[in-house]
Design an enzyme around this catalytic site. Structure first.
Site, short mmCIF file in Angstrom:
data_model
loop_
_atom_site.label_atom_id
_atom_site.label_comp_id
_atom_site.label_asym_id
_atom_site.label_seq_id
_atom_site.Cartn_x
_atom_site.Cartn_y
_atom_site.Cartn_z
N HIS A 124 0.87 -1.18 0.00
CA HIS A 124 0.00 0.00 0.00
C HIS A 124 0.91 1.23 0.00
O HIS A 124 2.02 1.18 0.52
CB HIS A 124 -0.85 -0.03 1.27
CG HIS A 124 -1.91 1.01 1.35
ND1 HIS A 124 -1.65 2.29 1.77
CD2 HIS A 124 -3.23 0.97 1.06
CE1 HIS A 124 -2.77 2.99 1.75
NE2 HIS A 124 -3.76 2.21 1.33
N ASP A 201 2.77 -4.68 7.99
CA ASP A 201 1.58 -3.86 7.84
C ASP A 201 0.38 -4.80 7.93
O ASP A 201 0.08 -5.55 7.01
CB ASP A 201 1.65 -3.14 6.47
CG ASP A 201 0.33 -2.51 6.08
OD1 ASP A 201 -0.67 -2.67 6.79
OD2 ASP A 201 0.30 -1.84 5.03
N GLN A 204 -4.86 -5.18 6.80
CA GLN A 204 -5.89 -6.08 6.26
C GLN A 204 -5.82 -7.47 6.88
O GLN A 204 -6.41 -8.42 6.36
CB GLN A 204 -5.74 -6.20 4.74
CG GLN A 204 -5.83 -4.90 3.98
CD GLN A 204 -7.24 -4.30 3.98
OE1 GLN A 204 -8.22 -4.96 4.36
NE2 GLN A 204 -7.36 -3.05 3.57
N LYS A 227 -10.69 -0.56 10.18
CA LYS A 227 -10.87 -1.77 9.37
C LYS A 227 -11.18 -2.97 10.27
O LYS A 227 -11.35 -4.08 9.82
CB LYS A 227 -9.61 -2.05 8.55
CG LYS A 227 -9.32 -0.95 7.52
CD LYS A 227 -8.08 -1.27 6.72
CE LYS A 227 -7.51 -0.08 6.01
NZ LYS A 227 -8.29 0.37 4.87
N CYS A 365 -4.78 2.48 -3.77
CA CYS A 365 -3.53 3.00 -3.17
C CYS A 365 -2.40 1.99 -3.30
O CYS A 365 -1.54 1.85 -2.41
CB CYS A 365 -3.72 3.38 -1.70
SG CYS A 365 -4.98 4.61 -1.45
N1 C6P Z 1 -6.43 0.56 2.66
C1 C6P Z 1 -8.26 0.22 1.09
O1 C6P Z 1 -9.33 0.54 0.56
P1 C6P Z 1 -5.08 3.81 6.99
O2 C6P Z 1 -5.58 4.70 5.89
O3 C6P Z 1 -3.90 4.42 7.70
O4 C6P Z 1 -6.16 3.36 7.92
O5 C6P Z 1 -4.58 2.46 6.30
C2 C6P Z 1 -3.65 2.49 5.27
C3 C6P Z 1 -3.44 1.12 4.73
C4 C6P Z 1 -2.21 0.51 4.91
N2 C6P Z 1 -1.96 -0.74 4.50
C5 C6P Z 1 -2.91 -1.47 3.88
C6 C6P Z 1 -2.61 -2.86 3.47
C7 C6P Z 1 -4.18 -0.92 3.65
O6 C6P Z 1 -5.10 -1.64 3.05
C8 C6P Z 1 -4.44 0.42 4.07
C9 C6P Z 1 -5.76 1.06 3.77
C10 C6P Z 1 -7.77 1.01 2.28
O7 C6P Z 1 -7.61 -0.73 0.68
C11 C6P Z 1 -7.87 2.48 2.07
S1 C6P Z 1 -6.72 3.07 0.84
#
Ligand code: C6P
Length: 407
Positions: A124, A201, A204, A227, A365
């Protein structure tokens, strides 16, 4: 299929029971953010209506109640990911801030010109850009582990990229655009053989599979509350205590100090050293409540139900001949990303929306991941334990209608 009482659990989520454009809502955008159960909404509301006050500062009753609730959530998070101490749990705004904290604090102190930072092709942007920024500042070099056509990390290439120059490995546990579950325990082991620390990370992962940071032996683990059925604006950085102790604060301000004078400031102990300013107290309380709620269902039950539903979705969508799934790893979680011949993913997303079906369309992203597959974007259906086979059937039916419209 039913390892958990899905229909009953759906009752816990008020938002699911509504119509969009006159059609029952089918929410399949859970990787972007999950919906909130009533217990979480109530916990946030109860905080503001009964104990709202600042934490760690007041001697009065409300402040003590708020501090207790905040610190109880920290304990809940610690147990949830099996960290060895509450000192290892730092509240942040989300995964993005957690990665930035490590890149900035650990990175600036330990990574210099010519050193290498190792990430993968399926990261990401929030696990790419902070490292690029560090590289720009320090002269370090970003190296990228390639992935195969199924969307799996090529471990032989990973092994080759681990060298004496590698100063940190930072990889996604579960890919948000492909659904791949990476063999992170093995990858941590491989990095540790060379004494290289690893950040995972888990944005997910934590909501879909049991995560035990001691078993994984990772050095840092980042995730987001929103999430994980908790409010937005709150997240977690886990870090091994010995590493966190040595790291400098990421931001300066209130609550992260023991004493301040114009000559010298001494920093607070862990974890407060990394929590400058008034935090998202309601968010932290909501996060603790969300985790307790998930634990009452059972992560194992969630994992096995979602796996069955993912298989059902994969089989059902694979029958549509114009549809191609992007991300076919042997170990996957909760995401079906796809393209359809001759129809732009954004058009698919918009037309599904008119049917009350919420998916995400775009690069998610993960632009370098899209580039790897030679596409600008996908349509992504991402599932939660509150989704049903009927949701998948609605999606498949709507997709077939869309294909017919374009013929
Ligand atoms: N992915 C998606 O629709 P934040 O925005 O800080 O809560 O998470 C960022 C982030 C980091 N790593 C992974 C693997 C992610 O999936 C995400 C967030 C969302 O896939 C929003 S772009």
């Amino acid at each position: 299929m039913n390892t958990l009482n899905n229909q009953l659990l759906r009752q816990d989520f008020p938002i699911l029971h509504q119509s969009i454009y006159g059609k029952p809502l089918v929410y399949l955008d859970n990787a972007a953010t999950t919906q909130k159960p009533q217990v979480v909404i109530d916990a946030v509301s109860r905080y503001y209506s009964t104990i709202n006050s600042n934490i760690h500062r007041g001697v009065h009753y409300l402040s003590q109640q708020a501090t207790d609730a905040y610190e109880t959530s920290r304990k809940t998070v610690q147990k949830f990911i099996n960290a060895s101490s509450i000192k290892e749990i730092i509240f942040t705004r989300g995964t993005t801030e957690s990665v930035n904290l490590v890149a900035s604090s650990y990175g600036k102190a330990n990574i210099g010109a010519g050193d290498e930072i190792l990430i993968s092709t399926m990261e990401h942007h929030s696990n790419i850009v902070p490292w690029q920024m560090l590289c720009e500042e320090t002269g370090a070099i970003l190296r990228v582990i390639p992935i195969n056509d199924a969307g799996e990390i090529i471990l032989e290439e990973y092994q080759k990229l681990l060298t004496d120059r590698t100063k940190i490995v930072s990889i996604v546990h579960v890919s948000n655009s492909l659904g791949t579950i990476n063999p992170v325990k093995l990858m941590v082991e491989m990095a540790h053989e060379r004494g290289i620390p690893v950040l995972l990370d888990g944005a997910q992962a934590v909501q879909h599979i049991s995560v035990d940071v001691q078993d994984l032996d990772c050095d840092f683990y980042a995730f987001s509350g929103h999430k994980l059925y908790a409010p937005t604006g709150i997240g977690v950085l886990y870090g091994k205590r010995a590493l966190l102790e040595k790291m400098k604060p990421y931001q300066g301000g209130g609550d992260m100090i023991l004493s301040v004078s114009f000559d010298k400031t001494t920093y607070n102990d862990l974890p407060h050293k990394f929590e400058a300013g008034t935090p998202d107290i309601a968010g932290v309380i909501g996060l603790g409540t969300a985790i307790t709620y998930l634990q009452s269902i059972g992560l194992d039950a969630i994992e096995s139900y979602e796996k069955e539903l993912l298989n059902y979705a994969t089989e059902t969508l694979s029958k549509i001949k114009q549809l191609h799934i992007i991300g076919t790893a042997s170990d996957k979680s909760s995401v079906v990303s796809f393209v359809i011949d001759g129809i732009h993913p954004h058009d698919i997303g918009t037309l599904l929306d008119r049917e009350g079906i919420a998916v995400r369309a775009g690069h998610h992203c993960t632009q370098p991941t899209m580039k790897r597959f030679g596409i600008p974007a996908t349509t992504r259906a991402s599932i939660s334990f509150y989704n049903t086979t009927a949701d998948i059937d609605s999606l498949a039916k709507a997709l077939k209608n869309i294909i017919t419209m374009f013929e």
